[in-house]
Scaffold this active site. Structure first.
Site, PDB file in Angstrom:
ATOM      1  NE  ARG A  38      42.375  39.821  40.044  1.00  0.00           N
ATOM      2  CZ  ARG A  38      42.878  41.109  39.926  1.00  0.00           C
ATOM      3  NH1 ARG A  38      43.011  41.771  38.831  1.00  0.00           N
ATOM      4  NH2 ARG A  38      43.345  41.520  41.197  1.00  0.00           N
ATOM      5  CE  LYS A 199      50.067  46.713  41.180  1.00  0.00           C
ATOM      6  NZ  LYS A 199      48.580  46.358  41.182  1.00  0.00           N
ATOM      7  N   GLY A 356      46.455  39.752  42.590  1.00  0.00           N
ATOM      8  CA  GLY A 356      46.650  39.134  41.145  1.00  0.00           C
ATOM      9  C   GLY A 356      47.745  38.309  41.172  1.00  0.00           C
ATOM     10  N   GLY A 379      44.423  45.388  45.878  1.00  0.00           N
ATOM     11  CA  GLY A 379      44.034  46.797  46.691  1.00  0.00           C
ATOM     12  C   GLY A 379      42.746  46.288  47.385  1.00  0.00           C
TER      13      GLY A 379
HETATM   14  N1  LIG Z   1      62.825  42.099  44.219  1.00  0.00           N
HETATM   15  C1  LIG Z   1      62.058  42.449  43.026  1.00  0.00           C
HETATM   16  N2  LIG Z   1      62.534  43.394  42.246  1.00  0.00           N
HETATM   17  C2  LIG Z   1      61.733  43.835  41.089  1.00  0.00           C
HETATM   18  N3  LIG Z   1      60.501  43.160  41.081  1.00  0.00           N
HETATM   19  C3  LIG Z   1      60.004  42.300  42.188  1.00  0.00           C
HETATM   20  C4  LIG Z   1      60.780  41.903  43.330  1.00  0.00           C
HETATM   21  N4  LIG Z   1      60.044  41.226  44.021  1.00  0.00           N
HETATM   22  C5  LIG Z   1      58.713  40.988  43.333  1.00  0.00           C
HETATM   23  N5  LIG Z   1      58.750  41.805  42.269  1.00  0.00           N
HETATM   24  C6  LIG Z   1      57.572  41.890  41.453  1.00  0.00           C
HETATM   25  O1  LIG Z   1      56.471  42.314  42.015  1.00  0.00           O
HETATM   26  C7  LIG Z   1      55.448  41.798  41.209  1.00  0.00           C
HETATM   27  C8  LIG Z   1      54.239  41.660  41.995  1.00  0.00           C
HETATM   28  O2  LIG Z   1      53.778  42.643  42.926  1.00  0.00           O
HETATM   29  P1  LIG Z   1      52.292  43.148  42.953  1.00  0.00           P
HETATM   30  O3  LIG Z   1      52.520  44.230  44.158  1.00  0.00           O
HETATM   31  O4  LIG Z   1      51.725  43.359  41.873  1.00  0.00           O
HETATM   32  O5  LIG Z   1      51.593  41.823  43.657  1.00  0.00           O
HETATM   33  P2  LIG Z   1      50.362  41.542  43.846  1.00  0.00           P
HETATM   34  O6  LIG Z   1      49.635  42.548  45.071  1.00  0.00           O
HETATM   35  O7  LIG Z   1      49.943  40.211  44.262  1.00  0.00           O
HETATM   36  O8  LIG Z   1      49.493  41.736  42.701  1.00  0.00           O
HETATM   37  P3  LIG Z   1      48.210  42.778  42.055  1.00  0.00           P
HETATM   38  O9  LIG Z   1      48.544  44.047  42.562  1.00  0.00           O
HETATM   39  O10 LIG Z   1      48.212  42.459  40.816  1.00  0.00           O
HETATM   40  O11 LIG Z   1      47.015  42.300  42.950  1.00  0.00           O
HETATM   41  C9  LIG Z   1      55.725  40.843  40.348  1.00  0.00           C
HETATM   42  O12 LIG Z   1      55.690  41.185  39.003  1.00  0.00           O
HETATM   43  C10 LIG Z   1      57.140  40.615  40.818  1.00  0.00           C
HETATM   44  O13 LIG Z   1      57.985  40.108  39.736  1.00  0.00           O
HETATM   45  O1  LIG Z   2      44.103  44.235  40.025  1.00  0.00           O
HETATM   46  C1  LIG Z   2      43.361  44.862  40.703  1.00  0.00           C
HETATM   47  O2  LIG Z   2      43.698  44.914  41.907  1.00  0.00           O
HETATM   48  C2  LIG Z   2      41.923  45.140  40.420  1.00  0.00           C
HETATM   49  O3  LIG Z   2      41.657  44.874  38.996  1.00  0.00           O
HETATM   50  C3  LIG Z   2      41.921  46.701  40.703  1.00  0.00           C
HETATM   51  O4  LIG Z   2      42.648  47.351  39.739  1.00  0.00           O
HETATM   52  P1  LIG Z   2      43.197  48.917  40.076  1.00  0.00           P
HETATM   53  O5  LIG Z   2      44.432  48.748  41.240  1.00  0.00           O
HETATM   54  O6  LIG Z   2      43.995  49.528  38.838  1.00  0.00           O
HETATM   55  O7  LIG Z   2      42.063  49.685  40.409  1.00  0.00           O
END
Ligand SMILES: Nc1ncnc2c1ncn2[C@@H]1O[C@H](COP(=O)(O)OP(=O)(O)OP(=O)(O)O)[C@@H](O)[C@H]1O
Ligand SMILES: O=C(O)[C@H](O)COP(=O)(O)O
Length: 398
Positions: A38, A199, A356, A379
């Site tokens: 980023r 998430k 991310g 998001g």
């Molecule tokens: N089976 C699992 N059990 C626990 N944690 C998990 C599992 N699978 C994935 N993860 C965790 O999910 C996290 C990533 O999920 P996230 O939803 O944040 O991804 P992203 O959408 O790419 O990232 P961001 O929300 O930061 O943009 C990682 O830290 C990973 O370790």
């Molecule tokens: O990591 C992200 O997706 C952006 O920085 C937005 O963060 P937020 O979901 O906490 O608003």
């Protein structure tokens, strides 16, 4: 797509104070930035403005502070990381408004770069409070938004400021909008989505919309456990939001109605500890012991996912398939990522990924550059996928 004012329209910035909203919400490990993608993405805007003699004042959030300033969520270490990426010093002010910010800004020389402390240390940021917008605006003459990944938030630093100061899209915002429009505005079918990550609660509503738009939805990562549990599968001690079972069921019903195939794991890699090298084994998804956690999808599931990738003309991916930061629970994510990258390189797939942790996972697999487009947004990327208007983007429309 509406036209945007970009840095090409900004005119002379020498000596001007340019407030640049960037997304520095980067993954950290042991107090250090573990993936600087980023920061690398916003570097061209910072260096272009600085090179033209602007006083570049960076505004950013980090994490989701609950009750005001939280030292654990300070941007201070990220100023150092940003300096390393752009190859020039980056000052830091311990506040984003008030005397500390004003003093640091007034000490700037042309071309200097300064990072202000986490905007979310003030609740007024998220409320888009006009008085807070005024306080932020007091430090700038021009506003540049280079944070597409935070543009789904109607916050003071992402939306409010654009009403207050002359506003422009930064180079990354511009590139992101152009690429997403090209890749997703009118995708070639069939479209397959992979959604994973941890998430569940923040993505489950988005999934509801995704099932209406894609031909197949692969659900992996911790998120899959909620769906498995909703279906009656015992997921042991796995990450799981049992209270979202009804929502998960509803998503599966919606998917069936929309003709969207839902692909859930058929096997999983389980462990009793969440740590690198933890003793692990692969089991059928209906044979997870009560004291174990699913930390990755298994080989059979990966084979199924790769078959779906073979069928797809467009792939949209958000969220890793497993706890990819911890070996060996990175295997499924790496395998599917490499498979998608190979199909893309062969000209058979348009692959668009965002998030991310997703970017970090693709970098870990060594294939981020082989995808058609990799967005650093999480998001915002998914909201764009839903066709929602992003407040931070709408306000930039000329
Ligand atoms: N089976 C699992 N059990 C626990 N944690 C998990 C599992 N699978 C994935 N993860 C965790 O999910 C996290 C990533 O999920 P996230 O939803 O944040 O991804 P992203 O959408 O790419 O990232 P961001 O929300 O930061 O943009 C990682 O830290 C990973 O370790
Ligand atoms: O990591 C992200 O997706 C952006 O920085 C937005 O963060 P937020 O979901 O906490 O608003």
């Amino acid at each position: 797509m509406a036209a945007f004012k970009t840095l090409d329209n900004i005119g002379c910035v020498a000596g001007k104070r340019v407030l640049v909203r960037v997304d520095l919400n980067v993954p950290m490990a042991d107090g250090k930035v573990s993936d600087a993608t980023r920061i690398e993405r916003v570097a061209p805007t910072i260096t272009e403005l600085s090179g033209k003699g602007a006083r570049v004042i960076l505004l950013a959030h980090f994490g989701r502070p609950k009750d005001g300033p939280d030292p654990a969520l300070s941007l201070a270490p990220i100023a150092t990381a940003t300096a390393e990426v752009i190859g020039r010093p980056v000052g830091f002010a311990a506040d984003c408004i008030g005397e500390k910010a004003a003093a640091a800004v007034s000490a700037m020389k042309d071309g200097d770069v300064l990072l202000l402390e986490n905007t979310r240390f003030y609740k007024a940021e998220e409320k888009n409070d006009p008085a807070f917008v005024e306080q932020l605006a007091a430090n700038g003459d021009i506003f540049v938004n280079d944070a597409f990944s935070a543009a789904h938030r109607a916050h003071a630093s992402t939306e409010g400021l654009a009403h207050k100061l002359p506003a422009y899209a930064g180079r990354t915002m511009q590139a992101e909008l152009e690429a997403l429009e090209k890749g997703l505005g009118n995708p070639v079918k069939p479209v397959v989505a992979i959604v994973g990550g941890a998430k569940v609660s923040t993505k489950i509503d988005l999934l509801m919309n995704l099932v209406k738009r894609v031909d197949a939805l692969v659900i992996g990562g911790g998120m899959a456990n909620t769906f498995l549990a909703a279906r009656g599968t015992d997921v042991g001690k796995s990450l799981c939001e049992h209270d979202l079972a009804t929502t998960a069921k509803q998503i599966m019903i919606e998917a069936a109605g929309a003709g969207c195939a839902i692909i859930l794991p058929s096997d999983g890699v389980i462990a009793r500890e969440f740590k690198a090298g933890a003793a692990n084994e692969t089991v059928a998804i209906d044979a997870v012991p009560a004291d174990a956690m699913i930390l990755d999808v298994g080989e059979k599931t990966v084979a199924t996912i790769n078959e779906w990738i073979d069928r797809a003309a467009t792939l949209v991916w958000n969220g890793p398939l497993g706890a990819f930061e911890i070996e060996p629970f990175d295997k499924a994510t790496v395998s599917a990522a490499r498979h998608a990258a190979a199909r893309t390189k062969a000209g058979k797939l348009v692959s668009v990924a965002g998030g991310g942790d997703t970017v970090a996972a693709l970098n870990h697999a060594g294939v981020a550059d082989d995808f058609t487009y990799v967005s650093t947004a999480g998001g915002a990327f998914l909201e764009w996928m839903e066709g929602k208007e992003l407040p931070g983007v709408e306000v930039l429309k000329a």
